[in-house]
Design a protein around this motif. Structure first.
Motif, PDB file in Angstrom:
ATOM      1  N   ALA A 149       0.833  -1.210   0.000  1.00 34.45           N
ATOM      2  CA  ALA A 149       0.000   0.000   0.000  1.00 34.45           C
ATOM      3  C   ALA A 149       0.862   1.253   0.000  1.00 34.45           C
ATOM      4  N   GLY A 150       1.988   1.193   0.716  1.00 30.69           N
ATOM      5  CA  GLY A 150       2.913   2.320   0.708  1.00 30.69           C
ATOM      6  C   GLY A 150       3.482   2.580  -0.671  1.00 30.69           C
ATOM      7  N   GLY A 151       3.658   1.506  -1.459  1.00 33.36           N
ATOM      8  CA  GLY A 151       4.121   1.677  -2.830  1.00 33.36           C
ATOM      9  C   GLY A 151       3.122   2.449  -3.672  1.00 33.36           C
ATOM     10  N   VAL A 152       1.837   2.202  -3.439  1.00 32.93           N
ATOM     11  CA  VAL A 152       0.789   2.967  -4.123  1.00 32.93           C
ATOM     12  C   VAL A 152       0.858   4.428  -3.692  1.00 32.93           C
ATOM     13  N   ALA A 153       0.972   4.647  -2.384  1.00 32.99           N
ATOM     14  CA  ALA A 153       1.038   6.018  -1.863  1.00 32.99           C
ATOM     15  C   ALA A 153       2.216   6.783  -2.462  1.00 32.99           C
ATOM     16  N   ARG A 154       3.349   6.128  -2.600  1.00 31.76           N
ATOM     17  CA  ARG A 154       4.534   6.788  -3.162  1.00 31.76           C
ATOM     18  C   ARG A 154       4.301   7.214  -4.602  1.00 31.76           C
ATOM     19  N   GLN A 155       3.561   6.423  -5.360  1.00 32.64           N
ATOM     20  CA  GLN A 155       3.278   6.801  -6.743  1.00 32.64           C
ATOM     21  C   GLN A 155       2.465   8.090  -6.807  1.00 32.64           C
ATOM     22  N   VAL A 156       1.511   8.224  -5.893  1.00 31.81           N
ATOM     23  CA  VAL A 156       0.697   9.441  -5.841  1.00 31.81           C
ATOM     24  C   VAL A 156       1.532  10.621  -5.353  1.00 31.81           C
ATOM     25  N   LEU A 157       2.310  10.395  -4.302  1.00 27.84           N
ATOM     26  CA  LEU A 157       3.135  11.463  -3.734  1.00 27.84           C
ATOM     27  C   LEU A 157       4.159  11.976  -4.736  1.00 27.84           C
TER      28      LEU A 157
ATOM     29  N   ALA B 177      11.702  -3.992   9.757  1.00 25.66           N
ATOM     30  CA  ALA B 177      10.730  -2.961  10.112  1.00 25.66           C
ATOM     31  C   ALA B 177      11.039  -1.630   9.430  1.00 25.66           C
ATOM     32  N   VAL B 178      12.254  -1.470   8.919  1.00 29.55           N
ATOM     33  CA  VAL B 178      12.631  -0.200   8.275  1.00 29.55           C
ATOM     34  C   VAL B 178      11.735   0.111   7.078  1.00 29.55           C
ATOM     35  N   PRO B 179      11.600  -0.774   6.092  1.00 27.19           N
ATOM     36  CA  PRO B 179      10.708  -0.456   4.969  1.00 27.19           C
ATOM     37  C   PRO B 179       9.239  -0.368   5.366  1.00 27.19           C
ATOM     38  N   VAL B 180       8.862  -1.025   6.468  1.00 28.37           N
ATOM     39  CA  VAL B 180       7.485  -0.914   6.944  1.00 28.37           C
ATOM     40  C   VAL B 180       7.242   0.499   7.485  1.00 28.37           C
ATOM     41  N   GLY B 181       8.189   1.016   8.264  1.00 30.64           N
ATOM     42  CA  GLY B 181       8.073   2.384   8.765  1.00 30.64           C
ATOM     43  C   GLY B 181       8.016   3.394   7.636  1.00 30.64           C
ATOM     44  N   GLU B 182       8.807   3.183   6.589  1.00 28.22           N
ATOM     45  CA  GLU B 182       8.765   4.068   5.422  1.00 28.22           C
ATOM     46  C   GLU B 182       7.382   4.043   4.776  1.00 28.22           C
ATOM     47  N   ALA B 183       6.812   2.850   4.649  1.00 24.52           N
ATOM     48  CA  ALA B 183       5.501   2.713   4.017  1.00 24.52           C
ATOM     49  C   ALA B 183       4.419   3.432   4.815  1.00 24.52           C
ATOM     50  N   MET B 184       4.472   3.296   6.142  1.00 26.46           N
ATOM     51  CA  MET B 184       3.476   3.968   6.973  1.00 26.46           C
ATOM     52  C   MET B 184       3.634   5.480   6.901  1.00 26.46           C
ATOM     53  N   MET B 185       4.869   5.958   6.821  1.00 18.72           N
ATOM     54  CA  MET B 185       5.108   7.389   6.632  1.00 18.72           C
ATOM     55  C   MET B 185       4.480   7.857   5.322  1.00 18.72           C
ATOM     56  N   ALA B 186       4.663   7.099   4.248  1.00 20.92           N
ATOM     57  CA  ALA B 186       4.121   7.473   2.946  1.00 20.92           C
ATOM     58  C   ALA B 186       2.597   7.520   2.979  1.00 20.92           C
ATOM     59  N   CYS B 187       1.981   6.509   3.581  1.00 23.74           N
ATOM     60  CA  CYS B 187       0.520   6.461   3.636  1.00 23.74           C
ATOM     61  C   CYS B 187      -0.051   7.628   4.439  1.00 23.74           C
TER      62      CYS B 187
END
Length: 368
Positions: free
Chosen positions: A137-145, A336-346
């Motif tokens: 889901a964070g990958g989707v958010a990054r595309q929008v951002l 957990a590092v990429p998970v934290g990044e994803a939550m930041m993006a969302c």
């Protein structure tokens, strides 16, 4: 079970269990017309997937994402995006010996106490396997951002493992992706490798502290009271498995500062914009972004799935000893590092959409 969703306008619902046939996420609220394919999401999942080195679980999962809906001819349609990741390397027999008991420090016992039934295979819904869906889901958010906030750069990294922290004087952004710990301090990463090798040999585990920095966040994102940018970020990070605490900026360290020390002084820069001399606030003041880097830290506990015997009880009330076999991360902080990044993006995308809904695109509160 309720509350499997987070976000207001950009809303994510995750589903699936560690040893079920698949897991995934439903992403609702993504704007239409955003370029999106599996190839845009997969690199973020590859950063998190298990079995990459000796410091993570040896479970082998491709974590290949499939987009089942919400995209037509490579563009989002504005309808819900369904993401699915198949589980292909489950080994449920490893959990047969603990199906009737509870791992100390794990959610096994509270799931049983709340629901009266639980999936013991890999922890079921309480497993960190669920976080793969968040990263997708964070990958989707990054595309929008990338379209709405083009200067944004989100970077996560480990700043402490066990009692050993990094040396901030050696902080190097370019080093983060060049070691298995996502460490900005190469020298400390080498010490962590030795520390973790020793722990693995004894069947033990260790906790960590992760920091996520968002650079390029414009001023004005967030709300003053109940949807503060920092409260939304803290809530998002606390939902990550094994997280026991979250800090924004100086965090708990701010309690040891005086007002003089804590005040991030402001001057007018050569470009006619305000410049802060420090960032104890972590880029958020009164719940609203200041234009500085947004800095969040979270602490993850050691995994409870260890080979060292621990005292526990069985479901029928007998005292016992628990030894958890199978494949587990000796330090869950690494993945957990990429998970934290994803939550930041969302969270940033959700907050940006809320801001645009109220304020539009017209610049306000100009200084100078």
């Amino acid at each position: 079970m309720s509350f499997n969703s987070f976000g207001h306008l950009f809303r994510v619902t995750t589903w699936g269990e560690s040893h079920g046939p698949a897991l995934g996420a439903t992403v609702d609220g993504c704007p239409p017309g955003i370029a999106l394919t599996e190839a845009d999401i997969q690199p973020w999942l590859d950063r998190r997937k298990p079995g990459q080195n000796r410091f993570t679980t040896q479970r082998r999962e491709a974590d290949a994402v499939e987009i089942l809906s919400g995209v037509y001819e490579g563009k989002t349609t504005g309808t819900p995006i369904q993401l699915m990741i198949s589980n292909t390397d489950q080994r449920s027999k490893d959990y047969s010996e603990i199906s009737k008991t509870f791992r100390p420090g794990h959610a096994d016992i509270t799931y049983h106490q709340k629901y009266g039934i639980r999936d013991p295979r890999g922890g079921g819904r309480s497993s960190a396997r669920e976080t793969a869906a968040r990263v997708a889901a964070g990958g989707v958010a990054r595309q929008v951002l990338a379209q709405l906030m083009p200067d944004l750069v989100i970077t996560g990294y480990m700043v402490q493992m066990g009692p050993r922290g990094i040396d901030r004087a050696r902080f190097d952004w370019d080093t983060i992706g060049q070691n298995p710990f996502w460490s900005p301090d190469a020298a400390t990463a080498e010490l962590w490798a030795n520390d973790l090798d020793a722990l693995r040999k004894t069947g033990n585990s260790v906790g960590a502290v992760i920091e996520v920095t968002a650079r390029g966040v414009p001023a004005g994102i967030g709300a003053p009271i109940y949807a503060k940018l920092d409260s939304e970020l803290a809530s998002a990070m606390m939902t990550i498995n094994a997280v026991k605490g979250v800090e924004i900026g100086a965090g708990f360290g701010a309690a040891a500062l005086t007002g003089v020390e804590n005040a991030d002084e402001i001057f007018m820069g050569n470009d006619g914009k305000p410049v802060f001399t420090s960032n104890h606030a972590g880029g958020v003041l009164g719940g609203i972004s200041s234009g500085q880097d947004v800095v969040v830290r979270f602490a993850v506990k050691p995994t409870s799935s260890i080979l060292t015997p621990r005292a526990s009880v069985t479901t029928d009330g007998q005292n016992t000893q628990v030894v958890t076999k199978g494949r587990h991360d000796p330090c869950v902080g690494i993945r957990a590092v990429p998970v934290g990044e994803a939550m930041m993006a969302c969270v940033l995308l959700d907050q940006l959409m809320l801001h645009r809904a109220q304020m539009g695109d017209t610049p306000r509160g100009l200084i100078g």
